[in-house]
Design a protein around this motif. Structure first.
Motif, PDB file in Angstrom:
ATOM      1  N   MET A 143       0.932  -1.148   0.108  1.00 19.53           N
ATOM      2  CA  MET A 143      -0.112  -0.046   0.116  1.00 19.53           C
ATOM      3  C   MET A 143       0.936   1.280   0.066  1.00 19.53           C
ATOM      4  SD  MET A 143      -2.915   1.503   2.994  1.00 19.53           S
ATOM      5  CE  MET A 143      -4.106   0.132   2.101  1.00 19.53           C
ATOM      6  N   SER A 144       0.519   2.462  -0.768  1.00 20.19           N
ATOM      7  CA  SER A 144       1.069   3.512  -0.672  1.00 20.19           C
ATOM      8  C   SER A 144       0.161   4.463  -0.225  1.00 20.19           C
ATOM      9  CB  SER A 144       1.534   3.948  -2.180  1.00 20.19           C
ATOM     10  OG  SER A 144       0.558   3.954  -3.051  1.00 20.19           O
ATOM     11  N   LEU A 145       0.582   5.568   0.615  1.00 19.99           N
ATOM     12  CA  LEU A 145      -0.350   6.533   1.093  1.00 19.99           C
ATOM     13  C   LEU A 145       0.383   7.972   0.735  1.00 19.99           C
ATOM     14  CD1 LEU A 145      -0.619   5.260   4.874  1.00 19.99           C
ATOM     15  CD2 LEU A 145      -2.227   4.923   2.941  1.00 19.99           C
ATOM     16  N   SER A 146      -0.637   8.945   0.268  1.00 19.32           N
ATOM     17  CA  SER A 146      -0.280  10.302  -0.035  1.00 19.32           C
ATOM     18  C   SER A 146      -0.855  11.188   1.096  1.00 19.32           C
ATOM     19  CB  SER A 146      -0.685  10.747  -1.465  1.00 19.32           C
ATOM     20  OG  SER A 146      -0.474  11.949  -1.978  1.00 19.32           O
ATOM     21  N   LEU A 147       0.089  11.849   1.805  1.00 21.44           N
ATOM     22  CA  LEU A 147      -0.562  12.855   2.988  1.00 21.44           C
ATOM     23  C   LEU A 147      -0.341  13.853   2.102  1.00 21.44           C
ATOM     24  CD1 LEU A 147       0.082   9.973   4.334  1.00 21.44           C
ATOM     25  CD2 LEU A 147       0.764  11.255   6.222  1.00 21.44           C
ATOM     26  N   GLU A 148      -1.635  14.775   1.956  1.00 14.92           N
ATOM     27  CA  GLU A 148      -1.299  15.846   1.021  1.00 14.92           C
ATOM     28  C   GLU A 148      -1.918  17.375   1.757  1.00 14.92           C
ATOM     29  OE1 GLU A 148      -2.458  13.120  -2.553  1.00 14.92           O
ATOM     30  OE2 GLU A 148      -3.809  14.509  -2.167  1.00 14.92           O
ATOM     31  N   ASN A 149      -1.281  18.408   1.556  1.00  8.51           N
ATOM     32  CA  ASN A 149      -1.967  19.534   1.806  1.00  8.51           C
ATOM     33  C   ASN A 149      -1.905  19.802   3.234  1.00  8.51           C
ATOM     34  OD1 ASN A 149      -3.276  22.033   1.016  1.00  8.51           O
ATOM     35  ND2 ASN A 149      -5.322  21.532   1.729  1.00  8.51           N
ATOM     36  N   ALA A 150      -0.662  19.414   3.788  1.00  8.60           N
ATOM     37  CA  ALA A 150      -0.643  19.738   5.301  1.00  8.60           C
ATOM     38  C   ALA A 150      -0.321  21.197   5.814  1.00  8.60           C
ATOM     39  CB  ALA A 150       0.441  18.898   6.137  1.00  8.60           C
ATOM     40  N   ALA A 151      -0.781  21.735   6.628  1.00  8.63           N
ATOM     41  CA  ALA A 151      -0.113  23.058   7.281  1.00  8.63           C
ATOM     42  C   ALA A 151       1.190  23.106   7.847  1.00  8.63           C
ATOM     43  CB  ALA A 151      -1.194  23.465   8.570  1.00  8.63           C
ATOM     44  N   GLN A 152       1.620  21.886   8.348  1.00  9.53           N
ATOM     45  CA  GLN A 152       2.950  21.543   8.941  1.00  9.53           C
ATOM     46  C   GLN A 152       3.403  20.132   8.406  1.00  9.53           C
ATOM     47  OE1 GLN A 152       2.209  22.412  12.969  1.00  9.53           O
ATOM     48  NE2 GLN A 152       2.693  24.621  12.649  1.00  9.53           N
ATOM     49  N   VAL A 153       4.644  20.167   8.260  1.00 10.91           N
ATOM     50  CA  VAL A 153       5.183  18.792   8.150  1.00 10.91           C
ATOM     51  C   VAL A 153       6.830  19.024   8.957  1.00 10.91           C
ATOM     52  CG1 VAL A 153       6.238  17.135   6.645  1.00 10.91           C
ATOM     53  CG2 VAL A 153       4.420  18.407   5.901  1.00 10.91           C
ATOM     54  N   ALA A 154       6.597  18.277  10.143  1.00 13.24           N
ATOM     55  CA  ALA A 154       7.825  18.204  10.912  1.00 13.24           C
ATOM     56  C   ALA A 154       9.035  17.670  10.470  1.00 13.24           C
ATOM     57  CB  ALA A 154       7.598  17.668  12.058  1.00 13.24           C
ATOM     58  N   ARG A 155      10.204  18.356  10.177  1.00 17.75           N
ATOM     59  CA  ARG A 155      11.273  17.720   9.635  1.00 17.75           C
ATOM     60  C   ARG A 155      12.540  18.038  10.374  1.00 17.75           C
ATOM     61  NH1 ARG A 155      11.192  17.523   3.949  1.00 17.75           N
ATOM     62  NH2 ARG A 155      13.167  16.419   4.121  1.00 17.75           N
ATOM     63  N   TYR A 156      13.257  16.891  10.871  1.00 14.24           N
ATOM     64  CA  TYR A 156      14.425  17.270  11.736  1.00 14.24           C
ATOM     65  C   TYR A 156      15.721  17.007  10.862  1.00 14.24           C
ATOM     66  CZ  TYR A 156      11.019  15.659  15.123  1.00 14.24           C
ATOM     67  OH  TYR A 156       9.914  15.453  16.136  1.00 14.24           O
ATOM     68  N   PRO A 157      16.822  17.300  11.549  1.00 16.02           N
ATOM     69  CA  PRO A 157      18.270  17.218  10.824  1.00 16.02           C
ATOM     70  C   PRO A 157      18.324  15.776  10.103  1.00 16.02           C
ATOM     71  CG  PRO A 157      18.506  18.601  12.899  1.00 16.02           C
ATOM     72  CD  PRO A 157      17.136  17.775  13.088  1.00 16.02           C
ATOM     73  N   ALA A 158      18.751  15.745   8.971  1.00 14.21           N
ATOM     74  CA  ALA A 158      18.882  14.355   8.482  1.00 14.21           C
ATOM     75  C   ALA A 158      20.081  13.487   9.177  1.00 14.21           C
ATOM     76  CB  ALA A 158      19.330  14.630   6.818  1.00 14.21           C
ATOM     77  N   ALA A 159      19.551  12.114   9.422  1.00 15.86           N
ATOM     78  CA  ALA A 159      20.512  11.056   9.970  1.00 15.86           C
ATOM     79  C   ALA A 159      20.916  11.591  11.186  1.00 15.86           C
ATOM     80  CB  ALA A 159      21.525  10.996   8.966  1.00 15.86           C
ATOM     81  N   ALA A 160      20.267  12.422  12.025  1.00 14.04           N
ATOM     82  CA  ALA A 160      20.692  12.887  13.672  1.00 14.04           C
ATOM     83  C   ALA A 160      20.185  11.772  14.349  1.00 14.04           C
ATOM     84  CB  ALA A 160      19.936  14.311  13.700  1.00 14.04           C
ATOM     85  N   PRO A 161      20.935  11.206  15.075  1.00 13.09           N
ATOM     86  CA  PRO A 161      20.621  10.198  16.465  1.00 13.09           C
ATOM     87  C   PRO A 161      19.613  10.815  17.327  1.00 13.09           C
ATOM     88  CG  PRO A 161      23.008  10.834  16.726  1.00 13.09           C
ATOM     89  CD  PRO A 161      22.325  11.467  15.400  1.00 13.09           C
ATOM     90  N   TYR A 162      20.079  12.055  17.636  1.00 12.69           N
ATOM     91  CA  TYR A 162      19.093  12.747  18.406  1.00 12.69           C
ATOM     92  C   TYR A 162      19.377  14.242  18.222  1.00 12.69           C
ATOM     93  CZ  TYR A 162      23.825  12.572  20.840  1.00 12.69           C
ATOM     94  OH  TYR A 162      25.027  12.698  21.030  1.00 12.69           O
ATOM     95  N   VAL A 163      18.392  15.014  19.168  1.00 11.05           N
ATOM     96  CA  VAL A 163      18.740  16.489  19.240  1.00 11.05           C
ATOM     97  C   VAL A 163      18.821  17.017  20.575  1.00 11.05           C
ATOM     98  CG1 VAL A 163      17.617  18.864  18.657  1.00 11.05           C
ATOM     99  CG2 VAL A 163      17.451  16.861  16.936  1.00 11.05           C
TER     100      VAL A 163
END
Length: 407
Positions: free
Chosen positions: A1-21
């Motif tokens: 199954m594939s899902l398309s989550l569309e038109n979001a007010a916010q998408v939370a993005r973190y630093p790539a490949a960070a083990p923690y922040v």
């Protein structure tokens, strides 16, 4: 199954490949921009929409965030201890309740008297509650056995629970939770040591407190963890200042949990260490009312984490959004700090950070769709903001009033 989550007010993005922040970097580490996300099978595929997806989800006005990770719970357990809460409200300290046969000993009796089937019925019910509040991964603990065979039983039931629920589950052996009647602490650690090498356990845990185990026992548990290839975790400084943190750090602890009575001299070394500070604001509110120095730990750069501490005595809570609301209010944390603390940083505690805890292409598609922007999560205290929960690319929970989002 594939899902398309569309038109979001916010998408939370973190630093790539960070083990923690570390929380003093949270403001610059997390972006909350409008966007979309697609999945392909169990994994995140891209940060755009896909008209050919098997299912399209309308995220208008919503936030897309990582699935929540509850890295400190005491599932499975039996029964509740509501009468003790009434005692606490009336002013009786936990130490007095425990000395009179309440506390952990009360839960141990209930666990012994309850069948495997009934323990699992309660645990499954609580896991479903957790899922409805966005928890896609959680930790289980033993600790209510107070005999070697009962501890083995707890770990066996935890494994059975993990096989039944849609969440990712990690098992901790809380081998030193309380001293069984008629035994010394040293004798109990002698008896329970063989269990450290058994089962699908990733960490060993110990409760260091005036009514439980001391610093010598913490050091011994650290040695036992190292000898068996397990992480060391520790309940410390919950009701009294034991100066446990230097000992835990010396023995390479993955986390120290509670910290409501953290000594000021131990704050800086903990914040500088690669050891998570797991704060449990539910246990503070319903326990002894002392508040961990959450703002100071965050400002000092700690790997800050929050968890429910779901247990029948001091925190009968399954909702991480509720815990985030407490953290924001009582610690002075920002919503972004709270989000990091119950996603990526919590995943790091359980060694799940390579596969989940943040939204990144290739990571497991554990995703929560909130019914409003992230800022509403702590603001609407007590409201469950979770609209839809996706675990491993599958829609596993939809709030009834949010079903309109599903295409």
């Amino acid at each position: 199954m594939s899902l398309s989550l569309e038109n979001a007010a916010q998408v939370a993005r973190y630093p790539a490949a960070a083990p923690y922040v570390r929380l003093n970097a949270a403001a610059g580490a997390v972006t909350l921009e409008p966007g979309a996300l697609t999945t392909d099978g169990a994994h995140i595929a891209a940060f755009d929409s896909d008209v050919s997806a098997t299912r399209r989800i309308d995220c208008a006005g919503a936030a897309i965030v990582p699935g929540f990770v509850d890295c400190h719970t005491h599932l499975p357990f039996a029964g509740w201890r509501a009468e003790e809460y009434a005692m606490k409200v009336a002013g009786r300290p936990y130490e007095e309740i425990a000395s009179a046969g309440g506390g952990i000993a009360s839960s141990a009796r209930a666990f012994a008297e309850t069948s495997d089937d009934d323990v699992l019925v309660q645990a499954r019910t609580l896991a479903r509650e957790m899922l409805a509040h966005g928890t896609t991964s959680f930790e289980t603990k033993s600790g209510y056995g107070l005999s070697v065979e009962a501890e083995r039983r707890a770990l066996r039931l935890a494994a059975a629970l993990a096989a039944e629920v849609p969440q990712t589950v990690r098992s901790t052996a809380l081998l030193a939770h309380a001293v069984p009647p008629g035994m010394t602490a040293d004798a109990w650690l002698d008896a329970i040591a063989p269990v450290a090498a058994e089962g699908d356990v990733t960490a060993l845990d110990i409760y260091v407190e005036s009514v439980a185990f001391d610093l010598q026992h913490l050091a011994r548990m650290g040695d036992l963890a190292r000898a068996n290839g397990r992480d060391l975790r520790a309940h410390v400084e919950q009701f009294s200042t034991m100066r446990s943190v230097p000992v835990a750090l010396k023995h390479g602890a993955r986390s120290v949990d509670h910290l409501a009575c953290l000594h000021p001299d131990d704050l800086g070394p903990l914040a500088a260490a690669e050891c998570a500070a797991v704060l449990l604001p539910g246990a503070e509110l319903l326990g002894d009312e002392q508040v961990a120095p959450g703002r100071a730990l965050a400002d000092a750069g700690a790997i800050g984490v929050i968890a429910t501490d779901c247990n029948p005595g001091t925190s009968p809570i399954t909702s991480l959004p509720l815990i985030a609301g407490l953290a924001v209010r009582r610690y002075g944390w920002t919503p972004r700090e709270a989000l990091i603390a119950m996603t990526l940083n919590a995943a790091w505690v359980l060694r799940l950070h390579d596969d989940l805890g943040s939204l990144e292409v290739g990571k497991r598609a554990d995703v929560v769709i909130l019914d409003a922007p992230l800022e509403h999560l702590p603001y609407r205290f007590g409201h469950n903001p979770v609209a839809i929960v996706i675990a491993g690319g599958e829609v596993v929970h939809v709030r009834e009033d949010q079903a309109w989002r599903l295409g």
